[in-house]
Design a protein around this motif. Sequence first.
Motif, PDB file in Angstrom:
ATOM      1  N   HIS A 145      10.570  18.734  48.169  1.00 45.38           N
ATOM      2  CA  HIS A 145      11.807  19.073  48.010  1.00 45.38           C
ATOM      3  C   HIS A 145      12.588  19.746  49.045  1.00 45.38           C
ATOM      4  N   VAL A 146      12.507  19.375  50.242  1.00 48.43           N
ATOM      5  CA  VAL A 146      12.761  20.024  51.412  1.00 48.43           C
ATOM      6  C   VAL A 146      14.463  19.927  51.586  1.00 48.43           C
ATOM      7  N   THR A 147      15.138  20.829  51.758  1.00 47.27           N
ATOM      8  CA  THR A 147      16.658  20.802  52.564  1.00 47.27           C
ATOM      9  C   THR A 147      16.538  21.657  53.703  1.00 47.27           C
ATOM     10  N   LYS A 148      17.189  21.091  54.798  1.00 43.88           N
ATOM     11  CA  LYS A 148      17.438  21.755  56.007  1.00 43.88           C
ATOM     12  C   LYS A 148      19.061  21.636  56.193  1.00 43.88           C
ATOM     13  N   GLN A 149      19.410  22.859  56.379  1.00 41.00           N
ATOM     14  CA  GLN A 149      21.250  22.889  56.666  1.00 41.00           C
ATOM     15  C   GLN A 149      21.227  23.387  58.009  1.00 41.00           C
ATOM     16  N   PHE A 150      22.287  22.859  58.639  1.00 39.49           N
ATOM     17  CA  PHE A 150      22.530  23.402  60.353  1.00 39.49           C
ATOM     18  C   PHE A 150      24.233  23.738  60.095  1.00 39.49           C
ATOM     19  N   LEU A 151      24.574  24.511  60.870  1.00 38.70           N
ATOM     20  CA  LEU A 151      25.984  24.917  60.946  1.00 38.70           C
ATOM     21  C   LEU A 151      26.690  23.792  61.866  1.00 38.70           C
ATOM     22  N   LYS A 152      27.648  23.146  61.356  1.00 38.08           N
ATOM     23  CA  LYS A 152      28.445  22.376  62.288  1.00 38.08           C
ATOM     24  C   LYS A 152      29.828  22.879  62.650  1.00 38.08           C
ATOM     25  N   ARG A 153      29.934  23.609  64.034  1.00 43.99           N
ATOM     26  CA  ARG A 153      31.181  24.211  64.462  1.00 43.99           C
ATOM     27  C   ARG A 153      32.219  23.405  64.523  1.00 43.99           C
ATOM     28  N   ASN A 154      33.338  23.753  64.231  1.00 46.86           N
ATOM     29  CA  ASN A 154      34.691  22.897  64.164  1.00 46.86           C
ATOM     30  C   ASN A 154      35.726  23.492  65.362  1.00 46.86           C
ATOM     31  N   THR A 155      35.053  24.327  66.188  1.00 46.62           N
ATOM     32  CA  THR A 155      35.876  24.703  67.415  1.00 46.62           C
ATOM     33  C   THR A 155      35.199  24.254  68.550  1.00 46.62           C
ATOM     34  N   HIS A 156      35.932  23.261  69.346  1.00 44.46           N
ATOM     35  CA  HIS A 156      35.489  22.456  70.317  1.00 44.46           C
ATOM     36  C   HIS A 156      35.260  23.160  71.658  1.00 44.46           C
ATOM     37  N   SER A 157      36.010  24.331  72.225  1.00 44.35           N
ATOM     38  CA  SER A 157      35.972  24.807  73.025  1.00 44.35           C
ATOM     39  C   SER A 157      35.844  26.336  73.257  1.00 44.35           C
ATOM     40  N   PHE A 158      35.520  27.006  74.100  1.00 44.62           N
ATOM     41  CA  PHE A 158      35.586  28.602  74.244  1.00 44.62           C
ATOM     42  C   PHE A 158      36.975  29.087  74.042  1.00 44.62           C
ATOM     43  N   LYS A 159      38.004  28.128  74.809  1.00 42.37           N
ATOM     44  CA  LYS A 159      39.425  28.697  74.584  1.00 42.37           C
ATOM     45  C   LYS A 159      40.143  28.646  73.179  1.00 42.37           C
ATOM     46  N   GLU A 160      39.659  27.363  72.459  1.00 40.21           N
ATOM     47  CA  GLU A 160      40.111  27.307  71.280  1.00 40.21           C
ATOM     48  C   GLU A 160      39.317  28.717  70.310  1.00 40.21           C
ATOM     49  N   ALA A 161      38.304  29.022  70.476  1.00 44.78           N
ATOM     50  CA  ALA A 161      37.470  30.082  69.646  1.00 44.78           C
ATOM     51  C   ALA A 161      38.243  31.267  69.846  1.00 44.78           C
ATOM     52  N   PHE A 162      38.655  31.522  71.266  1.00 42.93           N
ATOM     53  CA  PHE A 162      39.164  32.901  71.733  1.00 42.93           C
ATOM     54  C   PHE A 162      40.750  32.808  71.003  1.00 42.93           C
ATOM     55  N   ILE A 163      41.250  31.734  70.988  1.00 44.06           N
ATOM     56  CA  ILE A 163      42.939  31.801  70.560  1.00 44.06           C
ATOM     57  C   ILE A 163      42.434  32.220  68.994  1.00 44.06           C
ATOM     58  N   ARG A 164      41.487  31.665  68.137  1.00 43.60           N
ATOM     59  CA  ARG A 164      41.382  31.888  66.701  1.00 43.60           C
ATOM     60  C   ARG A 164      41.100  33.289  66.649  1.00 43.60           C
ATOM     61  N   TRP A 165      40.257  33.775  67.548  1.00 45.21           N
ATOM     62  CA  TRP A 165      39.629  35.167  67.492  1.00 45.21           C
ATOM     63  C   TRP A 165      40.737  36.031  67.747  1.00 45.21           C
ATOM     64  N   VAL A 166      41.660  35.907  68.619  1.00 49.56           N
ATOM     65  CA  VAL A 166      42.764  36.925  68.937  1.00 49.56           C
ATOM     66  C   VAL A 166      43.875  36.677  67.829  1.00 49.56           C
ATOM     67  N   LYS A 167      44.090  35.569  67.175  1.00 48.12           N
ATOM     68  CA  LYS A 167      44.929  35.496  65.940  1.00 48.12           C
ATOM     69  C   LYS A 167      44.078  36.009  64.758  1.00 48.12           C
ATOM     70  N   ARG A 168      42.929  36.534  64.865  1.00 45.67           N
ATOM     71  CA  ARG A 168      42.092  36.857  63.775  1.00 45.67           C
ATOM     72  C   ARG A 168      41.727  35.869  62.735  1.00 45.67           C
ATOM     73  N   GLY A 169      41.938  34.817  63.346  1.00 44.50           N
ATOM     74  CA  GLY A 169      41.382  33.721  62.412  1.00 44.50           C
ATOM     75  C   GLY A 169      39.710  33.516  62.461  1.00 44.50           C
ATOM     76  N   LYS A 170      39.182  32.726  61.590  1.00 47.22           N
ATOM     77  CA  LYS A 170      37.959  32.717  61.672  1.00 47.22           C
ATOM     78  C   LYS A 170      37.507  31.370  62.359  1.00 47.22           C
ATOM     79  N   VAL A 171      36.431  31.616  63.178  1.00 46.09           N
ATOM     80  CA  VAL A 171      35.754  30.348  63.668  1.00 46.09           C
ATOM     81  C   VAL A 171      35.145  29.615  62.752  1.00 46.09           C
ATOM     82  N   ARG A 172      35.701  28.359  62.219  1.00 47.32           N
ATOM     83  CA  ARG A 172      35.200  27.570  61.146  1.00 47.32           C
ATOM     84  C   ARG A 172      33.786  27.163  61.375  1.00 47.32           C
TER      85      ARG A 172
END
Length: 253
Positions: A19-46
Motif C-alpha cells: 500500500h505504497v503512496t509516493k507524493q512529489f511537489l509540482k511547482r506551478n511557477t515556471h521561472s525564477f522571475k515569476e517566483a521572485f515577483i510572487r515573493w515581492v508581492k508576498r504571494g505564495k510560490v504555489r
Amino acid sequence: MSNTLLQTSDATPSIIVDHVTKQFLKRNTHSFKEAFIRWVKRGKVRADQFKALDDVSFQIGEGESVAVLGFNGSGKSTTLKLVSGVLEPDAGRVFTRGRVAGLIEVGAGFHPELSGRENVYLNAAILGMSKAQTDARFDDIVAFSEIGDFIDQEVKHYSSGMFMRLAFAVAIHVDLDVLLVDEVLSVGDAPFRQKCYAKIEELVAKGVTMLVVSHDMGTVQRLCRRGIVIHEHKVLFDGGIEEAVEVIKSTPH
Ligand SMILES: Nc1ncnc2c1ncn2[C@@H]1O[C@H](COP(=O)(O)OP(=O)(O)OP(=O)(O)O)[C@@H](O)[C@H]1O
C-alpha cells in the motif's frame, strides 16, 4: 483494505510493496522571475502535491523475474527507487530481503573525477564487497565491461555506453539477492546487450530476484515471466508477462 503482507505465494517473498503512496511537489511557477515577483508581492510560490504512486501493492517471490510496465511518467522508476531505498514512501511500507543492487541510473554511484578502476572499488564497497573480494573479481569485471585500457581513465571521459558497461559489470559480479534494472540495457550496443541478457538469465537461474523496467517489450518478454502494469500511478494489472504486454498495448495513452 486488502493486506499485501498476508498474500500467499509459492516462494518466500523477496520484495513486498505494501500500500505504497509516493507524493512529489509540482511547482506551478515556471521561472525564477515569476517566483521572485510572487515573493515581492508576498504571494505564495504555489506547489501542489501529486501522487506519483497511489496505493501500490505487490509482492515478489525469491527468484522471480518481474517487469514493471507502463507509459512515460506512470511511476515505474519511482517504484524501483522505493524498492532500492533511494526514496522513502509517504504512506505504506517496502520490505526487501537480502542484498539489493540497482542499475537504476546509468553510472549512479560513479564519481566522475575518479578512474574506472577506483570507481569499481568504490561501487563494490557500496554494494558490500571487501577489498579482497573485489581484488579477486576485478579482472572478471573489467573483462565483462570490455573497457580495456580505459579502466584507468577518469570516468567523466567515458561515453554513456562505457559507463553502463562498467556499472553493469560491477553489479553482476557482487553477491546479490535482488537486482533492479531500469532501462539501462537500452544503452548498450546489440552484442553487449546479448551478453547482459545471458548474464541476467544466469543470475535468475541461480535464484536472484529481478525487477526490470523497460519499454522494450522484446526485452521484458525474454527476461521476465510476470509483468506489473502501472497506469496513472496505480497497479492496473499483475500477472503473466504475455498478458501484461497485451494490457499495455490495449490501454489508451
Ligand atoms: N524527484 C522528483 N520530484 C518531482 N517529481 C518527480 C520526481 N521523480 C519523479 N517525479 C514525477 O513522478 C512521476 C512518475 O515518474 P517516474 O520517473 O516514476 O515515471 P516512469 O514511469 O519511470 O516514466 P518513464 O517511462 O518516462 O521513465 C512523473 O510525473 C515525474 O515527473
